[in-house]
Enzyme design. Structure first.
Site, mmCIF file in Angstrom:
data_model
loop_
_atom_site.group_PDB
_atom_site.id
_atom_site.type_symbol
_atom_site.label_atom_id
_atom_site.label_comp_id
_atom_site.label_asym_id
_atom_site.label_seq_id
_atom_site.Cartn_x
_atom_site.Cartn_y
_atom_site.Cartn_z
ATOM 1 C CE1 TYR A 132 3.267 3.991 0.130
ATOM 2 C CE2 TYR A 132 1.227 3.517 1.299
ATOM 3 C CZ TYR A 132 2.524 3.190 0.977
ATOM 4 O OH TYR A 132 3.077 2.041 1.493
ATOM 5 C CD GLU A 139 5.611 1.333 -0.735
ATOM 6 O OE1 GLU A 139 5.377 1.616 0.439
ATOM 7 O OE2 GLU A 139 6.767 1.199 -1.180
#
Lengths: 381, 291
Positions: free
Chosen positions: A101, A189
């Protein structure tokens, strides 16, 4: 402004962030043609701004043209948590050895960009943050210094990424920071950021929020649209330069100033009503703007009563009154209005309304009184 | 006393020749604020109703001793204008302009902080009013009178609403400070709370917050540690849905963060009374003041 996955990935590609080869598609035919170009197996992905679309059937793998057509037909027009799918993104399927991530967030408290990296990718990051906060490496970048190579190394080592990908992950983070600053995003993101079996790194998803106030410097980005997220009233209001947010209730609201507008919704809710919208008519509203705002509010057919709550500062109450009188002349509304005018030229405004004696317009002297009245009127059969 | 603006204020408006800039600068002067200059590049040598216009802030400081700037230029020029005012040595910069790009605000904030010379209030704020002394900004000053209630707020009109109820009951204000509705305000609640705590004239503080960010939560911690004067809070946006920007660029609930309920709870847990409506806030203040 929130971008769709494919819009974000196209921005990524422009800044050298590695992404799988893909094409957008709006019809079944376009989807099949796109699949033929990227090759099989490929992923057919619904383009909606909602998490968990994979679990809801919005992402499917096609192994040939027949499957690509079948999946495109199934997903286009599909309803995913209230959003209709209008667009697809067809991309080459990726083999995954590890899921990470990565993100860059505009951190308001620290007044600096916050970068995060975790080896626990592919799941809800808020859940990871709750259950295992140490699994996320975090670092603030001094915006005057900018992102340096050591930032990337530090994040990669602290997050514990596989040793052989420390360098490419660091390089990818540098590119994400570049997207964040040069495109003037408030959020970038990637979840998941994948490591492939041949040890490449790639952004498999993209979530980008751009700063609407900076779009004048990015004319290309200003063209990006998400047809599934557009509400007819919100679009109409945006075209007229009004700040409008649609809500679920039956009481139309017009107030001036963001704070007083929000407060008006709260006071109406406190009185037992449900607001249909947020509408900030802005500072210094002229009569025409008020007339235009009334049209937007009444274009929502769930509205059963309307509340005007104005405390004039720069806004003059007589202008508001003129705008309302004009709106009645043009539209002839069928629902009751409750009007509270206070502040600059409040008396003139109230006198104008009294002289006009508009049908079904109720004048109240306080914000609380006006809220109770409109709730009562909206509840009448 | 009062805070930030008062009888020592020597104001210079950037964008004084624009429609809004002219209108509000003259209103500030009519109120009694000492307006010494204006800045519009290329219009140096002109005047606006007797107020001399300069090409640069540096001239305005050198020639007229300006110590306070009010920024009224459009959003794309605002960051540059703030930085120019700072470079010229202006101590207090009040930025009214709405819609400045967030990355510009971030840059300006960090430069001002690093240099440590100037205070920025705003952007996207209604300004500062010290009733009876000076008004810098767009607050409708005639509704307020001198008194002992300090108000700090992210919203303009909401402040007028609360101030007006207080005024109707005969209470006035030491200063009213609008810190603005943007994500990166130059001055936050804590800065202003510190000033009100130190101000002799202020006996009670009203803090008006709204959804988004965590400035109210941090203010709550600060109040518990450092503020001995009574504080009454208000938070707008209980009914705001997540993910929607409610008018102010900074007013957005992201996921479970930034909600009105969380902010009200943070304040209440530290002993701050929080009114559910502006009227309740004013009534709570009145009860305390009548003590």
């Amino acid at each position: 402004m929130d971008l769709l996955e494919y819009q974000g990935k196209q921005l990524f590609a422009r800044h050298g962030v590695p992404v799988p080869d893909g094409r957008p598609a709006r019809t079944v035919e376009e989807a099949v043609a796109a699949a033929q170009e990227v090759g099989y197996p490929c992923a057919v992905k619904a383009q909606v701004q909602i998490g968990g679309r994979g679990k809801l059937g919005g992402i499917r793998i096609a192994h040939d043209a027949g499957e690509a057509e079948q999946h495109a037909r199934a997903i286009l027009g599909m309803d995913i948590r209230g959003l209709t799918v209008h667009e697809l993104w067809i991309e080459a399927a990726s083999e995954i050895a590890a899921e990470y991530y990565a993100s860059v967030v505009f951190d308001r408290s620290a007044k600096a960009p916050l970068m995060m990296l975790s080896t626990k990718g592919g799941m809800d990051i808020e859940q990871v943050a709750d259950e295992d906060p140490d699994a996320i490496a975090r670092l603030h970048v001094d915006p005057l210094l900018g992102f340096q190579d050591f930032h990337g190394r530090r994040l990669a080592f602290e997050a514990g990424v596989d040793a052989d990908v420390v360098r490419p992950v660091g390089a990818l983070l540098a590119r994400l920071y570049e997207v964040f600053t040069t495109e003037e995003a408030t959020l970038v993101e990637v979840n998941p950021l994948i490591v492939t079996p041949d040890r490449g790194v790639r952004a498999l998803d993209a979530k980008v929020t751009l700063d609407g106030n900076a779009l004048f410097r990015h004319p290309d980005n200003a063209q990006l649209r998400d047809p599934s997220a557009e509400d007819p009233q919100e679009r109409m209001a945006a075209e007229r330069g009004l700040t409008y947010v649609k809500l679920d209730g039956s009481i139309g609201i017009l107030a001036n100033g963001a704070g007083l507008s929000m407060s008006t919704l709260d006071v109406v809710a406190e009185a037992g009503g449900q607001p249909a919208n947020f509408l900030d008519a802005g500072g210094g509203s002229r009569a025409e703007a008020i007339t235009s705002a009334v049209e937007v509010i009444l274009s929502d057919d769930r509205v059963r009563a309307v509340l005007f709550n104005i405390f004039g500062g720069i806004t003059r109450c007589d202008e508001v009154a003129r705008g309302l009188i004009e709106a009645f002349r043009q539209i002839d509304p069928s629902v009751p209005f409750v009007v509270r005018l206070d502040g600059t030229n409040g008396e003139e405004g109230r006198e104008l309304l009294a002289e006009a004696s508009l049908p079904n317009v109720h004048i109240e002297s306080t914000m609380d009184g006006a809220a109770s009245r409109v709730v009562e009127l909206a509840a009448r059969p | 006393m009062s805070i930030l603006v008062g009888t020592e204020t020597r104001l210079c408006t950037s964008g004084i020749t624009g429609r809004e800039g002219t209108f509000h600068t003259l209103r500030n002067r009519d109120y009694g604020t000492s307006v010494v200059a204006g800045v519009t590049p290329g219009k140096g040598g002109q005047d606006v109703d007797g107020i001399p216009v300069f090409d640069t802030f540096h001239e305005a400081v050198r020639e007229r001793g300006a110590n306070t700037a009010m920024i009224f230029v459009p959003p794309r020029f605002a960051a540059d204008s703030i930085l120019e005012a700072e470079d010229a040595g202006i101590e207090l910069i009040v930025c009214i302009t709405e819609g400045i790009p967030a990355h510009d605000e971030l840059r300006v904030y960090n430069i001002l902080k690093k240099n440590g010379r100037s205070r920025l209030v705003g952007p996207n704020c209604p300004g500062i009013l010290s009733p009876g002394k000076a008004s810098v900004g767009i607050i409708p000053a005639s509704f307020f009178s001198p008194g002992n209630v300090g108000v700090v707020s992210r919203s303009g009109t909401l402040t007028y609403q609360i101030g007006n109820v207080l005024a109707q009951h005969g209470f006035g204000n030491s200063s009213i400070v609008g810190i603005g509705g943007d994500p990166v305000p130059g001055t936050d609640f804590i800065d202003v709370l510190e000033m009100f705590q130190a101000d002799d004239e202020t006996e009670l503080i009203v803090l008006c917050g709204e959804i988004g960010g965590d400035a109210e939560e941090r203010a709550a911690d600060y109040i518990a540690e450092h503020v001995t004067k009574p504080v009454i809070g208000y938070i707008a946006g209980f009914t705001a849905p997540p993910g929607k920007t409610m008018g102010h660029a900074g007013a957005i609930v992201s996921g479970s963060r930034g909600t009105a309920a969380a902010k009200a709870q943070a304040l209440e847990e530290r002993g701050v009374r929080v009114g559910r409506t502006p009227t309740q806030v004013a009534e709570a203040a009145i009860t305390l003041l009548r003590g």
